[in-house]
Design a protein around this motif. Structure first.
Motif, PDB file in Angstrom:
ATOM      1  N   LEU A   1      70.508  75.531   2.150  1.00 26.34           N
ATOM      2  CA  LEU A   1      71.938  75.255   2.161  1.00 26.34           C
ATOM      3  C   LEU A   1      72.252  73.770   2.010  1.00 26.34           C
ATOM      4  O   LEU A   1      73.180  73.399   1.295  1.00 26.34           O
ATOM      5  N   ASP A   2      71.438  72.914   2.663  1.00 29.39           N
ATOM      6  CA  ASP A   2      71.782  71.489   2.565  1.00 29.39           C
ATOM      7  C   ASP A   2      71.600  70.975   1.137  1.00 29.39           C
ATOM      8  O   ASP A   2      72.404  70.197   0.640  1.00 29.39           O
ATOM      9  N   ASP A   3      70.528  71.464   0.447  1.00 33.29           N
ATOM     10  CA  ASP A   3      70.349  71.055  -0.947  1.00 33.29           C
ATOM     11  C   ASP A   3      71.513  71.545  -1.812  1.00 33.29           C
ATOM     12  O   ASP A   3      71.993  70.851  -2.693  1.00 33.29           O
ATOM     13  N   LEU A   4      71.942  72.766  -1.497  1.00 32.04           N
ATOM     14  CA  LEU A   4      73.053  73.348  -2.251  1.00 32.04           C
ATOM     15  C   LEU A   4      74.335  72.547  -2.027  1.00 32.04           C
ATOM     16  O   LEU A   4      75.061  72.220  -2.958  1.00 32.04           O
ATOM     17  N   LEU A   5      74.575  72.196  -0.763  1.00 32.46           N
ATOM     18  CA  LEU A   5      75.796  71.450  -0.436  1.00 32.46           C
ATOM     19  C   LEU A   5      75.788  70.058  -1.052  1.00 32.46           C
ATOM     20  O   LEU A   5      76.833  69.531  -1.411  1.00 32.46           O
ATOM     21  N   LYS A   6      74.581  69.480  -1.159  1.00 29.75           N
ATOM     22  CA  LYS A   6      74.492  68.127  -1.688  1.00 29.75           C
ATOM     23  C   LYS A   6      74.987  68.049  -3.123  1.00 29.75           C
ATOM     24  O   LYS A   6      75.308  66.971  -3.627  1.00 29.75           O
ATOM     25  N   LEU A   7      75.037  69.192  -3.792  1.00 35.72           N
ATOM     26  CA  LEU A   7      75.582  69.208  -5.148  1.00 35.72           C
ATOM     27  C   LEU A   7      77.087  68.949  -5.130  1.00 35.72           C
ATOM     28  O   LEU A   7      77.661  68.499  -6.103  1.00 35.72           O
ATOM     29  N   PHE A   8      77.714  69.282  -4.004  1.00 37.88           N
ATOM     30  CA  PHE A   8      79.176  69.198  -3.961  1.00 37.88           C
ATOM     31  C   PHE A   8      79.705  68.055  -3.104  1.00 37.88           C
ATOM     32  O   PHE A   8      80.709  67.458  -3.418  1.00 37.88           O
ATOM     33  N   ILE A   9      79.018  67.779  -1.966  1.00 42.98           N
ATOM     34  CA  ILE A   9      79.524  66.730  -1.082  1.00 42.98           C
ATOM     35  C   ILE A   9      78.445  65.678  -0.836  1.00 42.98           C
ATOM     36  O   ILE A   9      77.307  65.850  -1.280  1.00 42.98           O
ATOM     37  N   SER A  10      78.809  64.626  -0.129  1.00 40.54           N
ATOM     38  CA  SER A  10      77.883  63.517   0.093  1.00 40.54           C
ATOM     39  C   SER A  10      76.677  63.973   0.914  1.00 40.54           C
ATOM     40  O   SER A  10      76.764  64.916   1.691  1.00 40.54           O
ATOM     41  N   ASN A  11      75.547  63.275   0.734  1.00 41.60           N
ATOM     42  CA  ASN A  11      74.321  63.606   1.460  1.00 41.60           C
ATOM     43  C   ASN A  11      74.547  63.675   2.953  1.00 41.60           C
ATOM     44  O   ASN A  11      74.123  64.602   3.626  1.00 41.60           O
ATOM     45  N   GLN A  12      75.225  62.647   3.457  1.00 44.27           N
ATOM     46  CA  GLN A  12      75.449  62.531   4.894  1.00 44.27           C
ATOM     47  C   GLN A  12      76.163  63.765   5.443  1.00 44.27           C
ATOM     48  O   GLN A  12      75.718  64.394   6.391  1.00 44.27           O
ATOM     49  N   SER A  13      77.260  64.128   4.804  1.00 46.06           N
ATOM     50  CA  SER A  13      78.018  65.254   5.350  1.00 46.06           C
ATOM     51  C   SER A  13      77.303  66.573   5.083  1.00 46.06           C
ATOM     52  O   SER A  13      77.414  67.505   5.876  1.00 46.06           O
ATOM     53  N   ALA A  14      76.530  66.640   4.001  1.00 51.18           N
ATOM     54  CA  ALA A  14      75.781  67.870   3.745  1.00 51.18           C
ATOM     55  C   ALA A  14      74.750  68.096   4.840  1.00 51.18           C
ATOM     56  O   ALA A  14      74.565  69.211   5.308  1.00 51.18           O
ATOM     57  N   GLU A  15      74.105  67.012   5.280  1.00 54.15           N
ATOM     58  CA  GLU A  15      73.066  67.153   6.291  1.00 54.15           C
ATOM     59  C   GLU A  15      73.613  67.665   7.618  1.00 54.15           C
ATOM     60  O   GLU A  15      72.928  68.371   8.343  1.00 54.15           O
TER      61      GLU A  15
END
Lengths: 308, 398, 323
Positions: A260-274
């Motif tokens: 999920l975090d890799d997936l989210l990193k496509l859309f939002i910043s690394n920090q907030s994805a983590e």
């Protein structure tokens, strides 16, 4: 895409799913047949782990400890049914929730008093602590054992439900309760056996996970909520539904945590994805349940004609 | 008249409540100690409790001629309960010092009550950045450390050992994030992957998915922070995943005297030789530590944990203040000035206090070894930092 | 308003209310601030229990997610305070609006289900909200937020003062009690109670029971949001843990101890629950064992809770008088 990683994550998902199934199997029968909400079902998971750890310290044989611990949890389950739960079948759900919540407090404190706060380890032999390799592919040996044991019990349960007299009564009870009593079956004894089997299955799940996490106070209180989600998604009283939805939720949870975090990193910043990923992956199963309830209120596999 | 009778009853009930336990005498020093005594985390709380009791025993039950009265309270691992219990210590028991606190969130929730009442607050473990920096307070002291310091020391270790790429795992809560931030601050290599796992009541104990990712990342080392029982679960799975040779373990606050006996019982040899950093170790060479460790071992059959060491020091710090004021509990300024000197034999050796009342102290690299009797313990390898002060001290207005 | 109650029940409740008014006087004379705090907590949770009982006792909807509303109310104090907005009217307004909106959205979905499914879906929404706040790093995530300053009411009310806070909470509690009492008496209440016992009959009579239930759910959620507003102010601290499902089941216990049949009884239930907890936790760290057993016994043997007990007593007296 790293295929090795994906496959090992799938195995992890399968393992979690099977543990959830062992918990949910008893829960779904107790709910479907007795219409009883047992929040303290997770206590049997804990009791199983502690029984096994104590027996292991004496006998140093894992198989022996598991067999006797399962019998022990079966007995505890039978006692709880006979002296507390049986009085409550006629009451409403509110009383079920409250009494079993009280039981959680009682069991957790008793565990603290008997086994202390430190938790108990179940030591494994070197072979089980090691790894198994096939095709350049390494997985922890004990994980494989959990999967094999979980699948074996699932198959055994399938035959019990579909091929035995007890299973016939269970199926009948899940789809039509009044019919069973009309058949002149001793309902009291049937309920006692179902409840105790459910407890034993939960206890067995606790024994399987304890060598990884250790037996600790309240270890079942969190996973039981997930097991309830499994039951609702699968359909009340349906063993088959519990199996499929447990595997599904095991996969969602594991894959969510890893991708999920890799997936989210496509859309939002690394920090907030983590930071968002763990919360979101924890939330997904509840989201799934809400969606299922909104569109298929009876769950994905309601018991009845289809549930052979 | 019924109404009158009820009023009378009301007054009686209230009066009984009020007259309940107004214990304590003027010639005693009262210390409230908040820690976790239920839930699996109580294994830490019990260790702290044992250390406090040992300290009281070593002091002969008296500080500057006053009887020591310790009131232990259980926070149940919940900030809200911790705050309620702190309220009780301050308002009902009227203690002179409130100490303890394993968890940052419990300390943060409880600090306002203590500090507003003008009493002293001493942290025996938690070291949140807020209380070290902008939120520092004249009456707040710590006998532990600030969260960032220990992982910063670990970052230095990684640099000197030539670790170029690192995989990081920690629980997803404030202390966990502080630990990650700490190691990131000093580690010069590349962080190839990071997992913050679910924490709190519903904490994640199965790390199979994350370990598979860490292994696939090809990192030179694995940095973790998993306090309490989660640490045990993690190490076991690390061993079962067979990562000991390919992915060396560097941990903070995870491998301690509480978990090592269990690892040994469970045959988890993967932990032997693993590195961790800390301000203290059971084999740290000074007279106070020898006495503390040997007496603790004699009583409880195993090594004390760092939680115990800090709790023991908490009582000794309070004692040093009372000795300085001749047992005068009224003169707050004198007590504070005495504590600021840290004029006592700490089990970590002598240290000083920074402006924010956090210790300025050494940090060591420790390795897991088997001692002369074959018991697993941590042993000091080298000194990483000398007299290290936390980075938040500059934000403190004191 | 007590006219509907028979003698003893009415007198006990009235006496209890008077007792509540006396508390700050007694604690200030004896200097026992701690007990004033304890009773303030009782009153705040009594508001939450009172609101939950509208659902559980009167419309038969058992929610395991009521603590979510308390959490919303508390965060409506904590988050603005974090940005140095201390206006109490803003906090309270936000708390009511946010909890009402959350109740409306989740209620619209939850009320399509019933029985066990309703219990589980309310739990699911509370869990989702819990994990949302756990992920909000800015607002402390798991660690929560310390509220350094309580809500300010433009000099009208200073709730930093413990006694003022106590009486404010007590006043709100009594206002809510009167409102709910009227509501239950009104036609609306009869529809709700009617649909608890026989929903199809009410539908056949032409009532849209879904709408009635939804209104009930929103009122209940909003009141719990107000309880959360006070809880955040009172504890000076908020965290996602406030929304945990165990707190929801504690509220259910308060209701059952008080007795689900009465409007006033949850207040008694909250008092019994919290005082028992305080008393037992002072005895041993293993107090949960005794507490659990007492709670189980209360459900198994305490039919109708305190309210039921009083009504039975009343009946005995009336019957005795009639002979």
């Amino acid at each position: 895409m790293d295929w090795h990683l994906l496959i090992s994550q799938m195995l992890n998902g399968l393992q979690l799913g099977l543990l959830l199934f062992l918990l949910a199997a008893g829960l779904t029968l107790i709910l479907g047949i007795m219409d009883f909400i047992n929040l303290s079902h997770g206590s049997f998971y804990m009791i199983g782990a502690f029984f096994c750890a104590s027996l292991m310290a004496i006998t140093e044989s894992l198989i022996f400890s598991i067999v006797f611990a399962v019998i022990g949890v079966f007995a505890v389950g039978a006692l709880v049914e006979r002296f507390i739960v049986r009085r409550l079948y006629k009451n409403d759900h509110l009383d079920h929730v409250l009494v079993t919540f009280g039981l959680i407090l009682v069991f957790d404190t008793l565990a603290h008093m008997i086994w202390g706060s430190a938790g108990r380890v179940i030591p494994l032999s070197d072979a089980l602590n090691g790894q198994i390799e096939f095709g350049g592919f390494v997985i922890p040996a004990y994980r494989l054992l959990i999967i094999v044991a979980g699948l074996t019990v699932a198959v055994g349960l399938y035959f019990l439900v579909t091929r035995s007299r007890l299973g016939m009564l269970i199926r009948a009870g899940a789809s039509n309760r009044s019919m069973v009593s009309a058949l002149g079956v001793n309902i009291d004894r049937l309920y006692l056996v179902i409840f105790a089997i459910g407890a034993a299955l939960a206890g067995f799940a606790g024994m399987l996970i304890a060598p990884i996490t250790e037996a600790s106070i309240g270890m079942g209180n969190e996973i039981i909520i997930v097991a309830f989600v499994v039951v609702i998604v699968g359909g009340l009283g349906s063993i088959k539904g519990a199996f499929y939805s447990a595997i599904l939720i095991g996969f969602i949870d594991t894959l969510g945590r890893s991708y999920l975090d890799d997936l989210l990193k496509l859309f939002i910043s690394n920090q907030s994805a983590e930071t968002a990923a763990p919360a979101l992956s924890a939330m997904m199963i509840y989201l799934l349940m809400a969606v299922v309830l909104a569109f298929k209120p009876q769950g994905l596999f309601p018991p009845g004609g289809l549930n052979k | 008249m019924t109404k009158n009778r009820q009023l009378l009853a009301a007054t009686l009930v209230a009066a009984t409540l009020a007259s309940m336990p107004a214990t304590g005498f003027a010639d005693s020093v009262k210390i409230g100690f908040v820690t976790t005594l239920t839930t699996p985390a109580s294994v830490i709380g019990e260790d702290m409790q044992n250390a406090v009791n040992l300290a009281v025993e070593h002091l002969g039950g008296k500080m500057a001629g006053k009887d020591i009265e310790i009131i232990f309270e259980d926070d149940g691992f919940k900030p809200e309960i911790g705050k309620q219990k702190t309220d009780k210590l301050v308002k009902k028991d009227d203690v002179d010092f409130v100490a303890g606190f394993i968890w940052s969130h419990v300390l943060l929730a409880s600090s306002k009550t203590v500090l507003d009442s003008g009493k002293f607050l001493i942290s025996s473990n938690a070291g949140p950045s807020h209380l070290a920096g902008a939120g520092c307070h004249a009456n707040f002291f710590s006998t532990s450390w600030q969260n960032d310091q220990t992982p910063m020391a670990m970052g230095e270790v990684l640099n000197t050992q030539g670790v170029k790429s690192l995989y990081v795992m920690a629980p997803n809560y404030a202390a966990g994030k502080n630990m990650v931030a700490g190691v990131e601050r000093t580690f010069k290599g590349e962080i190839v992957g990071k997992d913050l796992t679910k924490w709190g009541k519903d904490k994640q104990l199965d790390f199979s998915a994350e370990l598979a990712k860490a292994k696939a990342s090809g990192a030179d080392g694995l940095f973790i922070f998993y306090p309490g029982s989660a640490g045990g679960a993690f190490i076991k799975q690390y061993q079962q995943a067979g990562l000991r040779d390919s992915l060396p373990l560097y941990s903070v606050f995870t491998v301690d005297s509480l978990s090592l006996p269990k690892f040994q019982a469970a045959n988890i040899e993967g932990v032997l030789g693993s590195s961790s950093t800390m301000f203290w170790a059971p084999d740290l060479d000074n007279a106070a530590n020898h006495k503390f460790v040997s007496d603790f071992k004699a009583k409880h059959g195993r090594y004390p944990s760092f939680y115990a060491a800090q709790s023991y020091d908490t009582i000794m710090l309070i004692n040093s203040a009372l000795q300085a004021t001749g047992g005068n509990l009224e003169d707050q300024d004198a007590l504070r000035a005495a504590m600021e000197k840290a004029n006592y034999d700490s089990v970590r050796g002598r240290y000083s206090y920074g402006n924010n009342h956090l210790p300025v102290q050494n940090f060591y690299l420790r390795k897991v070894v088997a001692d002369a009797d074959g018991n697993w313990t941590t042993s000091i390898v080298s000194t990483i930092y000398e007299n290290h002060q936390d980075t938040y001290a500059s934000e403190c207005a004191l | 308003m007590f006219s509907r109650f028979k003698f003893i029940t009415a007198r006990v409740y009235l006496g209890f209310t008077l007792l509540l008014f006396m508390v700050p006087i007694v604690t200030s004379v004896t200097g026992q601030d701690f007990y004033l705090d304890l009773l303030t907590r009782v009153l705040i949770l009594a508001i939450a229990a009172l609101s939950l009982n509208l659902m559980v006792g009167f419309s038969g909807m058992i929610s395991l997610g009521h603590a979510a509303f308390i959490g919303i109310g508390a965060y409506c104090v904590g988050i603005p305070a974090y940005y140095d907005i201390h206006n109490g009217f803003v906090h309270l307004g936000l708390a009511m609006v946010c909890s009402a909106v959350f109740a409306l959205i989740t209620g619209a979905i939850c009320l399509r289900t019933r029985g066990l499914y309703f219990i589980m879906i309310t739990l699911a929404f509370a869990q989702m909200l819990y994990f949302t706040f756990v992920s909000l790093d800015e607002y402390g995530a798991d660690d929560g937020l310390v509220i350094y300053k309580r809500s300010e009411f433009a000099g009208l009310l200073n709730i930093e003062n413990a006694t003022t806070l106590y009486y404010t909470v007590l006043a709100v509690l009594l206002i809510f009690f009167v409102l709910l009492h009227r509501l239950v008496q009104a036609r609306y209440g009869r529809v709700i109670i009617g649909s608890k016992h026989n929903e199809q009959r009410m539908q056949a009579l032409g009532y849209n029971t879904y709408k009635y239930k939804l209104v009930c759910y929103v009122i209940s959620g909003t009141m719990a949001g107000v309880a959360g507003f006070f809880l955040g102010n009172f504890t000076n601290y908020i965290s996602p843990e406030m929304m945990d499902w165990t707190h929801s089941s504690e509220l259910l216990f308060m209701i059952v101890i008080g007795g689900t049949g009465g409007v006033f009884s949850p207040i008694i239930g909250a008092a019994v629950f919290l005082l028992l907890e305080e008393f037992l936790s002072g005895i041993t760290i293993f107090w949960h064992l005794i507490f659990g057993l007492i709670l189980i016994a209360m459900v198994l043997f305490g039919k109708g809770g305190v309210h039921g007990l009083l009504l039975r007593w009343d009946e005995k007296v009336t019957n005795g008088a009639g002979q």
